[in-house]
Design an enzyme around this catalytic site. Structure first.
Site, PDB file in Angstrom:
ATOM      1  N   ASN B 132      24.440  21.848  -9.463  1.00 26.51           N
ATOM      2  CA  ASN B 132      25.468  20.754  -9.310  1.00 26.51           C
ATOM      3  C   ASN B 132      26.338  21.268  -8.204  1.00 26.51           C
ATOM      4  O   ASN B 132      27.355  22.160  -8.217  1.00 26.51           O
ATOM      5  CB  ASN B 132      26.382  20.766 -10.386  1.00 26.51           C
ATOM      6  CG  ASN B 132      27.364  19.818 -10.286  1.00 26.51           C
ATOM      7  OD1 ASN B 132      27.605  19.308  -9.251  1.00 26.51           O
ATOM      8  ND2 ASN B 132      28.061  19.316 -11.572  1.00 26.51           N
ATOM      9  N   CYS B 135      30.178  17.851  -7.614  1.00 27.56           N
ATOM     10  CA  CYS B 135      31.294  17.520  -8.151  1.00 27.56           C
ATOM     11  C   CYS B 135      32.542  17.467  -7.561  1.00 27.56           C
ATOM     12  O   CYS B 135      32.836  18.770  -6.670  1.00 27.56           O
ATOM     13  CB  CYS B 135      31.605  18.275  -9.559  1.00 27.56           C
ATOM     14  SG  CYS B 135      30.883  17.401 -10.903  1.00 27.56           S
ATOM     15  N   CYS B 342      26.308 -29.779  -3.364  1.00 24.26           N
ATOM     16  CA  CYS B 342      27.577 -29.557  -3.012  1.00 24.26           C
ATOM     17  C   CYS B 342      28.486 -29.911  -4.045  1.00 24.26           C
ATOM     18  O   CYS B 342      28.796 -31.201  -4.272  1.00 24.26           O
ATOM     19  CB  CYS B 342      27.730 -29.810  -1.463  1.00 24.26           C
ATOM     20  SG  CYS B 342      29.378 -29.633  -0.978  1.00 24.26           S
ATOM     21  N   CYS B 348      33.244 -22.684   2.242  1.00 23.68           N
ATOM     22  CA  CYS B 348      32.533 -22.531   3.361  1.00 23.68           C
ATOM     23  C   CYS B 348      32.984 -23.048   4.701  1.00 23.68           C
ATOM     24  O   CYS B 348      33.019 -22.220   5.671  1.00 23.68           O
ATOM     25  CB  CYS B 348      31.097 -23.189   3.587  1.00 23.68           C
ATOM     26  SG  CYS B 348      30.825 -25.001   3.139  1.00 23.68           S
ATOM     27  N   CYS B 352      33.951 -20.275   7.359  1.00 22.60           N
ATOM     28  CA  CYS B 352      33.386 -20.430   8.600  1.00 22.60           C
ATOM     29  C   CYS B 352      34.575 -20.339   9.829  1.00 22.60           C
ATOM     30  O   CYS B 352      34.525 -19.848  10.748  1.00 22.60           O
ATOM     31  CB  CYS B 352      32.510 -21.444   8.837  1.00 22.60           C
ATOM     32  SG  CYS B 352      31.546 -21.558  10.419  1.00 22.60           S
ATOM     33  N   CYS B 407      25.175 -16.017  10.256  1.00 21.00           N
ATOM     34  CA  CYS B 407      25.858 -14.893  10.003  1.00 21.00           C
ATOM     35  C   CYS B 407      25.547 -14.764   8.281  1.00 21.00           C
ATOM     36  O   CYS B 407      25.795 -13.687   7.875  1.00 21.00           O
ATOM     37  CB  CYS B 407      27.178 -14.786  10.221  1.00 21.00           C
ATOM     38  SG  CYS B 407      28.276 -16.067   9.458  1.00 21.00           S
TER      39      CYS B 407
END
Lengths: 412, 439
Positions: B132, B135, B342, B348, B352, B407
């Protein structure tokens, strides 16, 4: 005022749409999509920016959320309870097109304003005041007048509301089914309007003689008188003991004057007020409650959800029937004699109470006594023929903005 | 029936699902119940010199009503006597010989200390060791945990000490609290590790109580930074796992850790090259029973895809992650709104317009006159109500495909499945990367 809250009535009329708990409200608020140019806001007669107030609720910006509502609608608390949201904001929610339940806008709005009123900080941000302070009288103290008065007071004007009855609030206090809006909540909202600087004078009826003096005392008057008395059936027996019109019946139980109904009740009419009266009769102990309507279910003026609600309450419907005579014995109602309008068959419904609920008359007496120089505005049921609380609030706000714009912003 | 068994860096287990070192693997009773529930292995709560823990220890980040999107802890290593842990490891191995029990270890940075605890763990029957070095809280202040993992030389040195005497496979658990995970992975490999476990928790402060102004978790009015895990950290873990797998000097068996909650998460870690996955937060949230869906879901997915063993798909997505300069500049997709789906929320459009490239427009139908007075529709006065089940044309946005840069944002914000799709546009142009363009 709080002594209105009769425990027996409270027990029999619990909230139809109970208040949200904190977590429930958070989950529901987070379901809101935050639509652009949201259809719910368009559908609201007061155009509350619904996504905006819900967004603020989701982030626990409770004061911001409440102020967003109150900015559009000072009586948002009562509207959140009494609005027929099924045909307004929630009916317009885009979720319907996604096979999902609409956002519970009404209950979220109630939550936001309950938190606001419970917070103890109900001060509203100040608005720009007018060029001069107007003196305005509002006649009647229902939602239209309270909205008008509050909006004017926020803009620095001096407003007096005149109410003929002992309590202010109009139908919000006296006429809305208790399981939607109890009188206590209605009066809390009246106090909120008073806190904006509005003076409310109860037990002061304005008759034509008094009205003529207004020209000297006020720059403008807003009439928010509502509709007139309930229409009578126009049949024999209407003076019998046990004939009570729907609005009186509702007012009596809401103010604690009436705590029970007899075993058998017939309501004549099929509008929303008729449903309220019939449901109340059931809750007050009537075993048999029927609604009598001369046309069919297709023509009934009650909203679809009110009709469903009445059936759930156990109300029976008798279509295509009209009353002929109210039968009585020793001055008391014993039955309603009726006729089927399609077949002409006559029949009698045994009952101890008949509740006419066939609408209200238009009361325009004051309008007719208007004086030339006084600028008179009016709104609410008085002018729109009897719509919803939210329509009255919208009317009152529009009148206030018009008064402010015409007389307050310009120099006299 | 697909075979889920694994041989990971020499450690065999019936399936790739291991409990990560943490509260769910704190004692033998838990580990045995976990094995009964279906877990293939368990990395024991870290052994070392017993410590004292504080109260409280955990805090979380909720998202929109969803609890514990991220979990933070300030709990240290095992607070039970070493002898008890070793005795229970021996008992678990005796009862569950086919399951993997890995001893997670953390002691002061001395050769004798490390070699002593390695010997004791292996004598108890551990199938492997996990060092380990990860941590980030508490122990790091004492020169252990991530204090080791953040210095490649220390990582290599201690791994070498352990390898000098270890008879079982040695895994090194890496901390993500560094700038480049590959450096730490390379050091572990140089030290002779058989593999790495990645990632350990991420340094975090989950939040502050706005009433008391105290950060969470609240330890008597004070708090301390903790280690962050849970669904929120998965993307960070996936990236680090890919970084290790794609680096020639760091590449080695990886046990994937970080937000694994369902079989889908597990499949993704394996597709990026992991041999096993380790789970902690999901088991803390829902209990050991979640392994049922991990195993069953992976099994069904493998059947559907035609994979018989984990090796059939392990690492298949690794070559699909490349440097940006190697991506095709001529690849073109555009957003298409399927108007039958829709619902007219127009998120949207907003996204946009404000957040992307202003190529979604609301111009398909006449918008209602904003100045008209709205009233409650009363059937008696206004006639029948309009049908709200059909989206009005004016609320259905239009994509200007010529301007769309592809995009994905609109498709990401759209609440309706498959309403906006990103469709390939054939432009006839050959593959060309930035690298090629610069020649």
């Amino acid at each position: 005022m709080a002594d209105l809250a009769n425990p027996e009535i409270a027990r029999r009329f619990p909230d139809l749409h109970p208040a949200f708990a904190h977590q429930e409200a958070a989950v529901e608020a987070n379901r809101c999509l935050y639509c652009f140019d949201a259809p719910c806001t368009v559908a609201c007669p007061t155009h509350i920016d619904v996504p905006r107030f819900i967004r603020k609720l989701a982030s626990e910006n409770f004061r911001g959320s409440a102020l967003t509502i109150l900015d559009a609608n000072l009586l948002g608390a009562s509207c959140s309870r009494v609005c027929p949201v099924e045909v307004l904001c929630e009916g317009a929610c885009v979720m319907h097109r996604y096979n999902r339940a609409p956002i519970e806008i009404g209950r979220l709005q109630r939550f936001a304003l309950d938190v606001f009123h419970a917070s103890g900080d109900t001060e509203l941000p100040s608005l720009p005041s007018g060029a001069r302070q107007l003196r305005v009288a509002c006649v009647g103290s229902g939602p239209a007048s309270l909205s008008c008065a509050g909006e004017l007071a926020r803009r620095g004007h001096k407003v007096t509301v005149f109410e003929a009855r002992p309590l202010a609030g109009g139908l919000n206090t006296y006429g809305v089914a208790e399981y939607k809006l109890n009188a206590e909540a209605a009066l809390r909202e009246v106090e909120f309007i008073q806190s904006l600087g509005v003076e409310i004078r109860c037990n002061e009826e304005i008759d034509s003689a008094r009205f003529t003096q207004f020209a000297a005392e006020y720059d403008a008057v807003f009439l928010g008188l509502g509709l007139g008395k309930m229409e009578q059936l126009g049949i024999p027996g209407e003076d019998l003991h046990g004939v009570v019109d729907a609005l009186r019946f509702i007012a009596e139980y809401k103010t604690g004057e009436r705590l029970s109904a007899p075993g058998r009740v017939v309501v004549v009419g099929a509008g929303n007020t008729a449903v309220d009266a019939a449901s109340a009769a059931r809750r007050l102990g009537a075993n048999d409650v029927s609604m009598l309507y001369r046309r069919t279910v297709a023509e009934m003026s009650a909203f679809e959800f009110e009709y469903e609600h009445a059936k759930h309450e156990g109300v029976e419907f008798r279509w295509l029937a009209k009353p002929l005579r109210i039968a009585g014995q020793a001055g008391r109602v014993t039955g309603l004699e009726c006729v089927r309008v399609d077949t002409g068959d006559e029949f009698t419904i045994p009952c101890e109470m008949v509740i006419p609920a066939i609408g209200q008359s238009r009361g325009r007496a004051l309008l007719e006594s208007a004086q030339g120089s006084l600028k008179i505005f009016a709104g609410g049921d008085l002018t729109n023929g009897g719509r919803e609380v939210v329509d009255a609030v919208a009317d009152g706000k529009r009148a206030a903005l018009a008064i402010h714009a015409q007389f307050g912003e310009t120099h006299a | 029936m697909p075979d889920l068994s694994v041989n990971f860096a020499g450690i065999k287990s019936p399936n790739p699902f291991w409990l990560a070192s943490g509260p769910p693997a704190n004692c033998g009773e838990q580990v045995m119940r976990a094995f009964d529930a279906g877990w293939g292995g368990a990395v024991w709560k870290t052994l070392g010199e017993p410590i004292i823990n504080v109260c409280s220890r955990y805090s979380s980040v909720d998202l929109n009503g969803q609890r514990m999107m991220g979990l933070n802890n300030i709990e240290l290593i095992s607070d039970r006597p070493l002898a008890v842990n070793l005795r229970e490891i021996a008992e678990v191995k005796r009862r569950y010989p086919k399951h993997a029990v890995i001893a997670s270890l953390m002691v002061e940075s001395k050769r004798e200390s490390w070699q002593e605890i390695v010997k004791q763990s292996e004598d108890a029957g551990a199938d492997g060791l996990e060092l380990n070095f990860g941590c980030p809280h508490g122990m790091s202040e004492r020169g252990m945990g991530s204090a080791v993992g953040q210095v490649p030389e220390y990582t290599q040195m201690i791994t070498e000490w352990v390898r000098e005497i270890a008879r079982t496979p040695v895994l090194v658990k890496l901390t993500p609290n560094i700038s480049d995970i590959r450096v730490a992975a390379r050091a572990a490999r140089r030290g002779g590790a058989h593999g790495v476990s990645a990632i350990n928790t991420i340094n975090s402060i989950t939040g502050i109580d706005l009433d008391t102004l105290r950060p969470r978790p609240d330890v008597g009015g004070l708090s301390s930074h903790g280690g962050y895990c849970g669904p929120a950290v998965k993307p960070i873990a996936l990236n680090m796992v890919q970084q290790i797998g794609a680096d020639a000097d760091a590449r080695q068996p990886v046990s994937g850790i970080g937000g694994v909650s369902s079989w889908r998460d597990a499949a993704e870690f394996i597709l990026l090259g992991c041999g096993t996955v380790q789970v902690c937060t999901a088991a803390m949230h829902y209990g050991f029973r979640i392994v049922e869906d991990l195993a069953d879901g992976l099994d069904n997915w493998m059947r559907e895809k035609g994979f018989a063993t984990l090796e059939d798909f392990r690492g298949l997505s690794l070559p699909k992650v490349v440097e940006w300069k190697n991506l095709d500049l001529n690849f073109k997709v555009v957003a298409r709104i399927h108007e039958d789906k829709c619902i007219g929320c127009d998120l949207c459009y907003t996204a946009c317009r404000d957040g992307a490239h202003q190529c979604i427009h609301l111009d398909r139908g006449k918008r209602p006159d904003a100045s008209r007075i709205t009233t409650t529709p009363i059937p008696k006065l206004d006639g029948p109500m309009a049908d709200n089940r059909v989206t009005p044309l004016h609320r259905i946005p239009r994509v200007d495909e010529a301007e769309c840069v592809g995009c994905n944002l609109c498709a990401l914000v759209c609440p309706v499945e498959n309403c906006i799709t990103m469709d390939r546009v054939e432009n006839g142009l050959a593959f060309q990367s930035w690298e090629q363009r610069n020649i």
